[in-house]
Design an enzyme around this catalytic site. Structure first.
Site, mmCIF file in Angstrom:
data_model
loop_
_atom_site.group_PDB
_atom_site.id
_atom_site.type_symbol
_atom_site.label_atom_id
_atom_site.label_comp_id
_atom_site.label_asym_id
_atom_site.label_seq_id
_atom_site.Cartn_x
_atom_site.Cartn_y
_atom_site.Cartn_z
ATOM 1 N N THR A 193 26.594 53.860 30.759
ATOM 2 C CA THR A 193 26.193 54.844 31.505
ATOM 3 C C THR A 193 24.733 55.648 31.889
ATOM 4 O O THR A 193 24.237 56.029 30.630
ATOM 5 C CB THR A 193 27.391 55.347 31.401
ATOM 6 O OG1 THR A 193 27.415 56.783 30.497
ATOM 7 C CG2 THR A 193 28.732 55.142 32.320
ATOM 8 N N GLU A 194 24.820 56.035 33.212
ATOM 9 C CA GLU A 194 23.817 56.921 33.295
ATOM 10 C C GLU A 194 23.452 57.915 32.357
ATOM 11 O O GLU A 194 22.482 58.766 32.486
ATOM 12 C CB GLU A 194 23.271 56.687 35.175
ATOM 13 C CG GLU A 194 22.906 55.916 35.736
ATOM 14 C CD GLU A 194 23.798 54.808 35.551
ATOM 15 O OE1 GLU A 194 25.886 55.459 35.816
ATOM 16 O OE2 GLU A 194 23.978 53.539 36.845
ATOM 17 N N GLU A 195 25.047 58.633 32.376
ATOM 18 C CA GLU A 195 25.043 59.767 31.759
ATOM 19 C C GLU A 195 24.795 60.085 30.588
ATOM 20 O O GLU A 195 24.177 60.859 29.799
ATOM 21 C CB GLU A 195 26.389 60.703 32.287
ATOM 22 C CG GLU A 195 26.771 61.281 33.429
ATOM 23 C CD GLU A 195 25.805 62.332 33.161
ATOM 24 O OE1 GLU A 195 25.745 63.067 34.360
ATOM 25 O OE2 GLU A 195 26.289 63.624 32.223
ATOM 26 N N GLY A 205 37.112 58.103 37.413
ATOM 27 C CA GLY A 205 35.346 59.133 37.410
ATOM 28 C C GLY A 205 34.212 58.140 36.968
ATOM 29 O O GLY A 205 33.373 58.075 36.202
ATOM 30 N N GLU A 219 36.759 56.636 41.786
ATOM 31 C CA GLU A 219 35.829 57.406 42.278
ATOM 32 C C GLU A 219 36.027 58.148 43.581
ATOM 33 O O GLU A 219 36.711 58.111 44.389
ATOM 34 C CB GLU A 219 34.594 57.288 42.318
ATOM 35 C CG GLU A 219 33.301 58.080 42.485
ATOM 36 C CD GLU A 219 32.983 58.973 41.580
ATOM 37 O OE1 GLU A 219 32.583 59.205 40.885
ATOM 38 O OE2 GLU A 219 32.874 60.195 42.022
ATOM 39 N N LEU A 220 35.805 59.605 42.931
ATOM 40 C CA LEU A 220 36.893 60.882 43.964
ATOM 41 C C LEU A 220 35.054 60.929 45.406
ATOM 42 O O LEU A 220 35.832 61.013 46.653
ATOM 43 C CB LEU A 220 36.517 61.689 44.051
ATOM 44 C CG LEU A 220 38.017 63.370 44.828
ATOM 45 C CD1 LEU A 220 38.866 62.774 45.215
ATOM 46 C CD2 LEU A 220 37.531 64.681 43.670
ATOM 47 N N ASP A 255 34.540 65.751 34.398
ATOM 48 C CA ASP A 255 33.713 67.446 34.737
ATOM 49 C C ASP A 255 34.052 68.411 34.053
ATOM 50 O O ASP A 255 35.203 68.255 33.220
ATOM 51 C CB ASP A 255 34.176 67.309 36.111
ATOM 52 C CG ASP A 255 32.775 68.991 36.410
ATOM 53 O OD1 ASP A 255 33.208 68.585 38.067
ATOM 54 O OD2 ASP A 255 32.655 69.810 36.043
ATOM 55 N N ASN A 277 42.155 59.417 44.891
ATOM 56 C CA ASN A 277 41.641 60.872 43.597
ATOM 57 C C ASN A 277 42.746 60.347 42.707
ATOM 58 O O ASN A 277 43.803 60.510 42.481
ATOM 59 C CB ASN A 277 42.510 62.172 44.551
ATOM 60 C CG ASN A 277 42.494 63.696 43.771
ATOM 61 O OD1 ASN A 277 42.198 63.394 42.594
ATOM 62 N ND2 ASN A 277 42.965 64.300 43.567
ATOM 63 N N SER A 278 42.502 59.956 40.973
ATOM 64 C CA SER A 278 43.116 59.456 40.260
ATOM 65 C C SER A 278 43.899 60.756 39.431
ATOM 66 O O SER A 278 44.101 59.801 39.252
ATOM 67 C CB SER A 278 42.301 59.376 39.446
ATOM 68 O OG SER A 278 40.700 60.106 38.761
#
Lengths: 259, 370
Positions: free
Chosen positions: A234-236, A79, A102-103, A159, A136-137
């Site tokens: 990271t941006e988050e 992700g 990444e999905l 998430d 989809n990991s």
């Protein structure tokens, strides 16, 4: 032709790229923050780890004939979002191959473009060791990595899936940890961080419950250069810091099975 | 534009309701069990008599299609389970129902550990549950899970050290079966990957040597299965696998002459091959089943036995098929149901591009410009 001239030419043909840095602009890669991990895949899945063509991802490291490969991917960012962590890790560990999973397809496109642009504009041949794949990991990790291949796995700001009925969609769970323990080598490290307290407790308790993971000591955490990056790279993470939020970390080591 | 979608969905719903007939023979050839829909029929080969099942619990046998049946390796236990979310454990000697486990979801696969102490069952959400056979436990505990994939098959390795689970996402997981299974099976031994475009329907009994060669054999077998089904092949192919030479070869082709026979389930014991072709009818009418036998399967003398020659003879057919002889017209009508049941097992459900695009378009991904 100078470097800047090349950049301008390219950004004219690629309107989604910035003229000054030559890097893709996020505005044109917007996507919903959530993606359904339960839906069936519509992207190609490699049949087995032997079928993954790493020469496409790391052309400078891997020859066209995959069999000569001595180097394998060691770090996986599950992700990876817009790629912040991978970009920081790439220069910190220039000889290690790392991949982001990444999905969302638009976001994967963004990261791909970002890596390609960085490779082109870098002076020292950097960023050849980092790549991204759309997958989809939660379902297909064993298709990409062999047993004990990875030395580090990252789960940054996953998430939270707040509703209890959606808890099974969380990327860290005791069942999925079986698969992560399979692809991580003994001594390999799993890094998780979140700004949601309940999720942080959940991830920590899953890791504690699982017989193949043990917590790192505070000393070990302090001496690991990667730990700092979890919040800042990271941006988050940067958004959380800007808003003055708290983060909850759980860093564990993969150990041999203890019954 | 909408009509073809509705029709497609309706057809797919019909597919799910029809269950193929299953057959299982006792490891020492003492009895045969056949299920058609929710009906479980057993015939005792030692006494040559039909068996009456005894179920003292309130639930009267199975209420919905049975999807998986199995004898334990010792032959002492029998388990049946399916769409009614019940796992019934029977004594294979007295045919009394020893225990009924309630599952939360429909069960798709079941396996019994070699020492008869645990039963594992799997559901459509990819969870494999384990139950201790102490006669009192009514609910299973989660053993392991394949993330959101339908589990099609469960097997224990012959030495009992590993449990293998196969799913609809083309993966087989080999997990170490621990000494305390109720704590969960966390140590994955390996994955068997490499099956292209196929569903794993019938997991062959794994050999003791867990090597890449066996995996290759499995994937080739599955390729063959699907190709045969598409090509309307009706019968059994006997394959021999040479692990050291890396080869898989067809040793024998067994076809049933004179009738339309698509085997929906096979079971082998003491070199006798038992086959059943049949399906439930979806409604309250009894389903159709037809049993055929091949004797001395491995040797040159193998022969398809006529109805009078099979062990148990016409009495067996009466019990397991419902009647001794079946009219041609019934057989032909039923073969359509059988094809439907098989195709739903072998083909992974595909969603058309149009449906997906339609759903994507209705979502609002665009951010308002700031």
């Amino acid at each position: 032709m100078g470097q800047s001239e090349i950049l301008i030419m390219e950004s004219e043909t690629k309107p989604t790229f910035s003229k000054s840095t030559g890097l893709p602009r996020k505005r044109f890669y917007r996507a919903r923050a959530h993606s359904n991990p339960l839906s069936d895949s519509h992207f190609p899945i490699p049949i087995s780890p032997a079928h993954v063509d790493f020469s496409l991802h790391f052309p400078k490291f891997v020859g066209a004939n995959n069999e000569e490969v001595s180097k394998k991917v060691e770090f996986a960012d599950i992700g990876c979002g817009f790629g912040g962590l991978l970009i920081s890790l790439a220069t910190l560990f220039p000889d290690t191959l790392m991949i982001g999973m990444e999905l969302r397809d638009k976001v994967t496109e963004y990261v791909k473009e970002r890596i390609l642009a960085l490779r082109k504009t870098s002076s020292g041949g950097q960023y050849e060791n980092v790549s991204v794949v759309r997958t989809n990991s939660m379902k297909y990790i064993p298709n990409y990595f062999e047993k004990g291949q990875l030395s580090k796995m990252f789960f940054l700001f996953p998430d939270p899936h707040f509703k209890e009925k959606n808890h099974r969609r969380r990327v860290i769970s005791v069942d999925l940890l079986d698969e992560y323990a399979y692809v991580l080598r003994a001594g390999g490290i799993i890094y998780t961080i979140t700004d949601v307290e309940e999720l942080g407790e959940w991830m920590r308790s899953c890791l504690e419950k699982h017989p193949m993971f043990e917590s790192l000591t505070q000393d070990e955490l302090d001496s690991d250069p990667v730990v700092e990056l979890l919040c800042s790279a990271t941006e988050e993470g940067q958004k959380v810091a800007r808003n003055g939020g708290q983060t909850f970390r759980a860093v564990f080591r993969r150990i041999a099975y203890v019954s | 534009m909408e009509e073809p979608h509705i029709e497609e969905e309706h057809n797919q719903n019909k597919l799910i309701d029809v269950a193929p007939a299953l057959i299982s023979v006792h490891p020492s050839h003492k009895a045969i069990a056949v299920t058609v829909g929710s009906d479980l029929r057993v015939f005792n080969l030692i006494d040559n008599s039909p068996v009456t099942l005894v179920d003292e619990s309130n639930e009267s046998f199975h209420k919905d299609s049975v999807r998986a049946i199995r004898y334990s390796a010792s032959g002492k236990l029998f388990v049946s389970t399916g769409d009614d979310k019940l796992v019934k454990i029977w004594s294979a000697e007295s045919w009394r129902c020893l225990n009924t486990i309630c599952s939360e979801k429909r069960v798709t696969a079941v396996a019994i550990s070699h020492d008869d102490s645990y039963v594992c069952y799997a559901d459509k959400f990819g969870v494999v549950w384990v139950v201790e056979l102490d006669g009192i436990t009514k609910k299973g505990v989660s053993l392991l899970s394949h993330y959101c994939s339908i589990i099609t098959s469960l097997e224990f390795s012959p030495d009992g050290r590993y449990i293998l689970s196969a799913d609809r996402d083309f993966k087989i997981r080999v997990t170490v079966f621990p000494e305390e299974p109720l704590q969960g099976a966390h140590e994955i031994q390996s994955f068997c990957l490499g099956h292209t475009e196929l569903d794993i329907w019938n997991l062959m009994k794994p050999s003791k040597r867990k090597s890449q060669l066996l995996i290759y054999a499995l994937s080739q077998i599955l390729l063959l299965q699907r190709w045969l089904f598409k090509g309307n092949f009706q019968g059994i192919l006997l394959l021999s696998c040479d692990l050291s030479a890396h080869t898989l070869s067809i040793t024998k082709v067994i076809q049933i002459p004179g009738e339309s026979f698509i085997p929906t389930s096979i079971s082998v014991s003491t070199s006798t091959l038992w086959m059943v072709s049949g399906a439930s009818s979806g409604s309250n009418q009894p389903g159709y089943s037809r049993v055929r036998v091949v004797s001395c399967m491995d040797s040159e003398k193998s022969a398809i036995l006529e109805d009078e020659q099979i062990p148990g003879g016409t009495k067996l057919l009466e019990k397991l098929q419902g009647k001794v002889s079946i009219e041609e017209s019934v057989m032909i009508a039923a073969s359509e149901a059988v094809r439907t049941a098989m195709s739903s097992l072998l083909m992974k459900k595909q969603y058309s591009e149009e449906k997906r695009e339609l759903r994507k378009r209705s979502r609002n991904d665009k951010k308002t410009t700031n």
